[in-house]
Scaffold this motif. Structure first.
Motif, PDB file in Angstrom:
ATOM      1  N   ASP A 117     -10.668  -3.133 -15.592  1.00 60.59           N
ATOM      2  CA  ASP A 117     -10.623  -2.070 -14.341  1.00 60.59           C
ATOM      3  C   ASP A 117     -11.825  -2.474 -13.782  1.00 60.59           C
TER       4      ASP A 117
ATOM      5  N   ASP B  66      -4.749  -6.776  -8.357  1.00 62.62           N
ATOM      6  CA  ASP B  66      -4.032  -6.330  -9.648  1.00 62.62           C
ATOM      7  C   ASP B  66      -2.556  -6.491  -9.698  1.00 62.62           C
ATOM      8  N   SER B  67      -2.054  -7.162  -8.793  1.00 66.46           N
ATOM      9  CA  SER B  67      -0.450  -7.724  -8.807  1.00 66.46           C
ATOM     10  C   SER B  67      -0.329  -9.170  -8.901  1.00 66.46           C
TER      11      SER B  67
ATOM     12  N   SER C 168      -5.681  -2.808 -14.142  1.00 63.76           N
ATOM     13  CA  SER C 168      -5.470  -1.267 -13.964  1.00 63.76           C
ATOM     14  C   SER C 168      -4.127  -0.719 -13.371  1.00 63.76           C
ATOM     15  N   GLY C 169      -3.254  -1.913 -13.092  1.00 63.44           N
ATOM     16  CA  GLY C 169      -2.083  -1.541 -12.402  1.00 63.44           C
ATOM     17  C   GLY C 169      -0.898  -1.375 -13.447  1.00 63.44           C
ATOM     18  N   THR C 170       0.183  -1.988 -13.120  1.00 60.74           N
ATOM     19  CA  THR C 170       1.477  -2.005 -13.856  1.00 60.74           C
ATOM     20  C   THR C 170       1.572  -3.415 -14.324  1.00 60.74           C
ATOM     21  N   THR C 171       0.779  -4.302 -14.120  1.00 63.65           N
ATOM     22  CA  THR C 171       1.010  -5.673 -14.817  1.00 63.65           C
ATOM     23  C   THR C 171       0.212  -5.872 -15.811  1.00 63.65           C
ATOM     24  N   PRO C 172       0.496  -6.236 -17.234  1.00 59.37           N
ATOM     25  CA  PRO C 172      -0.229  -6.391 -18.296  1.00 59.37           C
ATOM     26  C   PRO C 172      -1.284  -7.589 -18.072  1.00 59.37           C
TER      27      PRO C 172
ATOM     28  N   ARG D 197      -0.106 -11.080 -18.636  1.00 55.25           N
ATOM     29  CA  ARG D 197       0.781 -11.702 -17.453  1.00 55.25           C
ATOM     30  C   ARG D 197      -0.145 -11.964 -16.234  1.00 55.25           C
TER      31      ARG D 197
END
Length: 81
Positions: free
Chosen positions: A63, A24-25, A44-48, A51
């Motif tokens: 997710d 997810d990164s 599901s993390g902070t990166t759209p 991106r």
């Protein structure tokens, strides 16, 4: 490195055709791409999602709650050649 270890343990060659990284990164995506694997990004993390896809992910999922979709995506990516 992981592909070499898997080959030593299981006796099968592992490469971009049969190795999938799920992360997810942006670092997960880069690691998979540079390491010669297909990459499923999970937004599901902070990166759209956009991106993650732009960084080189082969597929982007919102997710991991839909296991049927995840398994279908893995199957699709490992059948590509």
């Amino acid at each position: 490195m992981a592909q070499k270890r898997a080959r030593a343990r299981h006796g099968n060659p592992y490469d971009r055709q049969n190795t999938v990284i799920i992360g997810d990164s942006l670092e997960d995506i880069r690691t998979g791409v540079e390491g010669g694997a297909r990459v499923i990004a999970v937004a599901s993390g902070t990166t759209p999602a956009e991106r993650l896809g732009a960084e080189g992910a082969d597929a982007v999922l919102p997710d991991l709650t839909d296991t049927d979709l995840l398994l279908a995506t893995i199957a699709k990516l490992t059948r590509q050649g």
